[in-house]
Design an enzyme around this catalytic site. Sequence first.
Site, PDB file in Angstrom:
ATOM      1  N   THR A 108       0.896  -1.156   0.000  1.00 49.59           N
ATOM      2  CA  THR A 108       0.000   0.000   0.000  1.00 49.59           C
ATOM      3  C   THR A 108       0.929   1.198   0.000  1.00 49.59           C
ATOM      4  O   THR A 108       2.023   1.144   0.577  1.00 49.59           O
ATOM      5  CB  THR A 108      -0.920   0.041   1.233  1.00 49.59           C
ATOM      6  N   HIS A 109       0.547   2.255  -0.682  1.00 49.09           N
ATOM      7  CA  HIS A 109       1.413   3.436  -0.845  1.00 49.09           C
ATOM      8  C   HIS A 109       2.757   3.070  -1.479  1.00 49.09           C
ATOM      9  O   HIS A 109       3.757   3.758  -1.256  1.00 49.09           O
ATOM     10  CB  HIS A 109       1.685   4.151   0.487  1.00 49.09           C
TER      11      HIS A 109
ATOM     12  N   SER B 282      18.612   0.227 -26.245  1.00 48.71           N
ATOM     13  CA  SER B 282      18.944   1.646 -26.331  1.00 48.71           C
ATOM     14  C   SER B 282      19.957   1.846 -27.458  1.00 48.71           C
ATOM     15  O   SER B 282      20.799   0.990 -27.702  1.00 48.71           O
ATOM     16  CB  SER B 282      19.544   2.103 -24.999  1.00 48.71           C
TER      17      SER B 282
ATOM     18  N   LYS C  32      21.176  -1.808 -21.956  1.00 51.78           N
ATOM     19  CA  LYS C  32      19.760  -1.582 -21.650  1.00 51.78           C
ATOM     20  C   LYS C  32      18.810  -2.579 -22.289  1.00 51.78           C
ATOM     21  O   LYS C  32      19.003  -3.005 -23.414  1.00 51.78           O
ATOM     22  CB  LYS C  32      19.362  -0.180 -22.125  1.00 51.78           C
TER      23      LYS C  32
ATOM     24  N   GLU D  99       5.315   0.582 -21.372  1.00 52.78           N
ATOM     25  CA  GLU D  99       5.262   2.053 -21.339  1.00 52.78           C
ATOM     26  C   GLU D  99       4.315   2.597 -22.405  1.00 52.78           C
ATOM     27  O   GLU D  99       3.568   3.551 -22.169  1.00 52.78           O
ATOM     28  CB  GLU D  99       6.667   2.627 -21.536  1.00 52.78           C
TER      29      GLU D  99
END
Length: 468
Positions: free
Chosen positions: A155-156, A277, A283, A290
């Site tokens: 949570t949070h 990348s 990467k 996304e």
Amino acid sequence: MAQLWGGRFTKETDRLVYDFNASVSFDKRFYRQDIRGSMAHVRMLAKQGILAEGERDVILSGLEGILADVENGRLEIGEQFEDIHSFVEATLIDRIGDPGKMLHTGRSRNDQVALDMKLYARDEVCALDGLVEKLLVVLERLMEEHTETVMPGFTHLQKAQPITLAHHLGAYFEMFKRDRQRFFDIYERMNFCPLGAGALAGTTYPLDREYTAKLLGFAGPTLNSMDSVSDRDYLIELLSALSTVMMHLSRFSEEIIIWNTNEYQFVEIDDAFSTGSSIMPQKKNPDIAELVRGKTGRVYGALISLLTAMKGLPLAYNKDMQEDKELTFDAIDTVKGCLALFTGMLDTMKFHKSRMAESARKGFTNATDAADYLVNHGVPFRDAHGIIGRLVLFCMEQGKAIEELSLEELKSVSPVFEEDLYEAVSMDTCVNKRLTLGAPGKRVMEQVLAANRKWLSEHPALTAAGKE
Ligand code: ARG
């Protein structure tokens, strides 16, 4: 410029006006639905004696020929036509002559486009439902595999209590199940045929609207001709449902992006679903997740655009309504693409069980269970909460987990602790003693899995009715 309505005009349409007004560049997408609707209309006209049977047959075979030739690429839907309706009618007249001029009897483009868009939306709701179903099948498989894969629940975005991966994925199962239920509802509510509403006030021809509706697989005809030509609620509902699908996909994507970071390493996205990348050779980026997250805004935008386009419109048809098309098409294409890609990514993703379990062990996720232990030994919950808070502070100073403290250390914080504390705060107890329905405990999770399997088998993907 081929127009259906030149009669009362004395001048050619200005070129810019023509281009601004025309819709064929995008409404050609539903040529199938337009032709399907025309065929049903013609059958009904003949049944009612408005067209002779011979005329009906010539028109039907003409329409079939146009459909076949568009499908096989021999006939191009050219931009010299104002819209798909004009294209079909003009091509028909060109091919079969005078009988083709009877096609539009008792019909307006207003009820025609309302029908086309509804048929199109109805077909697409089915396709979308099939894609969400595929996602649910992958989720169900992963849940079956991971009823014992312990991970922290948050949570949070702070570690909270231990759960299992099956439990976490089960939350998404519920979301996407509701998305499918929304599709079922939308389908049912939209499934009334507007054809026969004419321009706005029906027609004096003795149309049999029940019959047309039946031919096209609708539950029946719509009951108000003004509403029939100006209702776009079903598209707003669809865009709202699609926005919710995207919101769910976007939340899930966000989690996968976090889980896929070097810091978490809960998952690894398959090479086939990642990108690299141009500068940093090491990467491996979660671009698909996304992009799904990013495209969500565009689908919300479609919903707000259509709501806004409709809000000031007097009855009945207004050209503003033509704006429903591009944004609905874009939203549908976007969501279909996202669902297919996301499902592929999830299906091939690796879950690092040991990283997840270690993360659950490390973040004091069993603190609630330690407090419950005290409560079970007669300490009031609020006091227990305070004691465990101090215990956590003590652990942090020592750099240890609760279960790593000696009984002596535990007793220095509260004399109530005994040897059985260790069992009470083990990950296995924390997860598998949580047996309220809907909780992560394996026994109840298995009930939920059985219920999910049953639901899936009772809800095969929607199929569009009335395909000829
Ligand atoms: N292209 C129009 C639309 O999408 C078709 C209906 C045209 N009707 C009219 N009265 N201009 O809404």
